[in-house]
Design a protein around this motif. Structure first.
Motif, short mmCIF file in Angstrom:
data_model
loop_
_atom_site.label_atom_id
_atom_site.label_comp_id
_atom_site.label_asym_id
_atom_site.label_seq_id
_atom_site.Cartn_x
_atom_site.Cartn_y
_atom_site.Cartn_z
N ARG A 180 0.85 -1.20 0.00
CA ARG A 180 0.00 0.00 0.00
C ARG A 180 0.88 1.25 0.00
N VAL A 186 -1.38 -6.42 3.21
CA VAL A 186 -2.81 -6.70 3.29
C VAL A 186 -3.03 -8.04 3.98
N ARG A 189 -9.00 -9.56 2.52
CA ARG A 189 -9.60 -8.95 1.33
C ARG A 189 -11.02 -9.46 1.16
N GLU A 330 -3.53 -4.39 6.57
CA GLU A 330 -4.76 -3.66 6.25
C GLU A 330 -5.81 -4.60 5.69
N TYR A 331 -7.05 -4.19 5.84
CA TYR A 331 -8.14 -4.92 5.21
C TYR A 331 -8.59 -4.09 4.01
N THR A 332 -8.83 -4.74 2.87
CA THR A 332 -9.24 -3.97 1.71
C THR A 332 -10.37 -4.64 0.94
N GLY A 333 -11.14 -3.81 0.24
CA GLY A 333 -12.22 -4.34 -0.60
C GLY A 333 -11.70 -4.89 -1.92
N GLY A 334 -10.43 -4.59 -2.25
CA GLY A 334 -9.84 -5.11 -3.48
C GLY A 334 -9.62 -6.60 -3.37
#
Ligand SMILES: [Zn+2]
Length: 390
Positions: A180, A186, A189, A330-334
């Protein structure tokens, strides 16, 4: 103080920075959009030949429609059946043929630009050199696999089974998607559905016999509203119709319309229920004499957090800190292939690649000064895992 094995790895990677940058330039300057098999295969050639020249055994998993996969293997002191470590990455980009010629690799003030430079050719280069470092130094206990796939950007329709098979039984998976912009990795997801759908209606003159028509555009519009209503901030489900086409002329009731839907969902969402709701909305007769159908369906599995993945993150954080940088998960929507490896129970860490941003745009960049430290952090984590299974 580092152990001598650690110090050797750190030094080896440090000493290969120029070679890394050179390989990155070569990789970026080959167009490899997911639908351009010849280009993806050329990137596969590049990495396969590079590994081969470094004395690493490779295999090619040929694909009919999408780019081939390349798998490199570095033996360890233990057998493959006792568990291995997987370095993962995809060679395809979202950019069409001709992009690399229009805006080739270039650098400015220590930043590299070009199609796929961060997502994820820099990650592939990093994995390649980590593999080479261990091949040269021989300090890994478990065998190491390094996998290059060719269709991740379109949800890995051809490579997914191979990736899952390759990840099965591994002690750790490092997916070198770009770090990032903050430098974070990450650790979770969302999963995704990519759905193309179309609606047929009945054409009619919009002025003369409006009542004889059945508008595919109106039916589509109603479906879009229903689909977007699936968005639920509480559960983390999102719905987005990103493209639509329809109709023939302003004064004709449209007999055809189509759209593309992107749905994201967290690991704990009821995927089957969500899927059947979507099918229902698309196939139900929203307006008399119209009918809708799904023409293409692709899905990314979610990368849910597990105890073993959290453990892997903690180990990585400790090694990064020893190298002088702080990293959070991190947590991501990707979505990404880390969902595939997590789904077979492999401890997985994602976005371990060099730091970059603005991916999928013509402003995509990668910080060259992160190539070596990010490689070192993965390599030291791998060494740490090695010492635990010795
Ligand atoms: Zn990617």
């Amino acid at each position: 103080m580092y152990s001598s094995a650690k110090a050797d790895l750190i030094a080896w990677l440090h000493d290969h920075e120029i070679e890394m940058v050179r390989l990155l330039e070569q990789a970026v300057n080959i167009d490899s959009g997911s639908h351009y098999k010849a280009g993806v295969d050329r990137v596969a050639d590049l990495f396969q030949e590079h590994l081969h020249a470094a004395g690493i055994r490779t295999a090619r998993c040929r694909q009919g429609k999408h780019g081939d996969c390349v798998l490199g293997e570095i033996p360890g002191q233990r057998q493959m059946s006792d568990g291995h470590v997987l370095l993962l990455g995809h060679m395809d980009t979202v950019f069409p043929e001709g992009t690399a010629r229009a805006r080739p690799y270039r650098t400015e003030d220590g930043i590299a630009y070009g199609p796929g430079v961060a997502d994820m050719k820099a990650g592939l280069v990093m994995n390649t050199f980590i593999a080479r470092a261990f091949a040269d130094l021989g300090s890994n206990t478990p065998p190491i696999r390094v996998l290059y796939t060719g269709d991740e950007e379109i949800a890995s329709p051809s490579s997914r089974n191979f990736t899952m098979d390759t990840a099965r039984g591994s002690l750790a998976v490092f997916n070198a998607e770009p770090g990032r912009p903050t430098g974070n990795v990450v650790s979770g997801r969302k999963g995704a559905f990519f759905i193309d759908f179309e609606v047929d209606g009945v054409a009619a003159h919009a002025g003369v016999n409006h009542d004889k028509g059945a508008s595919a555009i109106e039916a589509l519009a109603r479906k879009i509203i229903a689909l977007h209503a699936l968005t639920d901030r509480q559960t983390g489900i999102t719905a987005n119709v990103g493209t639509l086409h329809g109709g023939m002329s302003v004064n004709t009731v449209a007999d055809h319309a189509m759209a593309q839907l992107d749905i994201r969902f967290p690991a704990d969402a009821d995927r089957d229920h969500l899927h059947s709701r979507i099918v229902e909305i698309i196939e139900n007769e929203t307006l008399p004499c119209t009918c809708g159908r799904i023409t293409h369906f692709a899905n990314f599995l979610p990368f849910g957090t597990s105890v073993s993945s959290q453990d892997l993150l903690a180990t990585y954080q400790t090694q990064a800190r020893a190298l002088g940088f702080e990293v959070q998960g991190e947590y991501t929507g990707g979505s990404a292939d880390s969902g595939l490896t997590a789904s077979v129970g492999a401890p997985t860490l994602c976005a371990t690649g060099p730091v970059g941003g603005e991916v999928h745009t013509d402003r995509e960049y990668c910080r060259i000064d992160t190539l070596v430290p990010r490689a070192q952090a993965v390599a030291l984590t791998l060494l740490e895992i090695s010492s635990r299974v010795r």
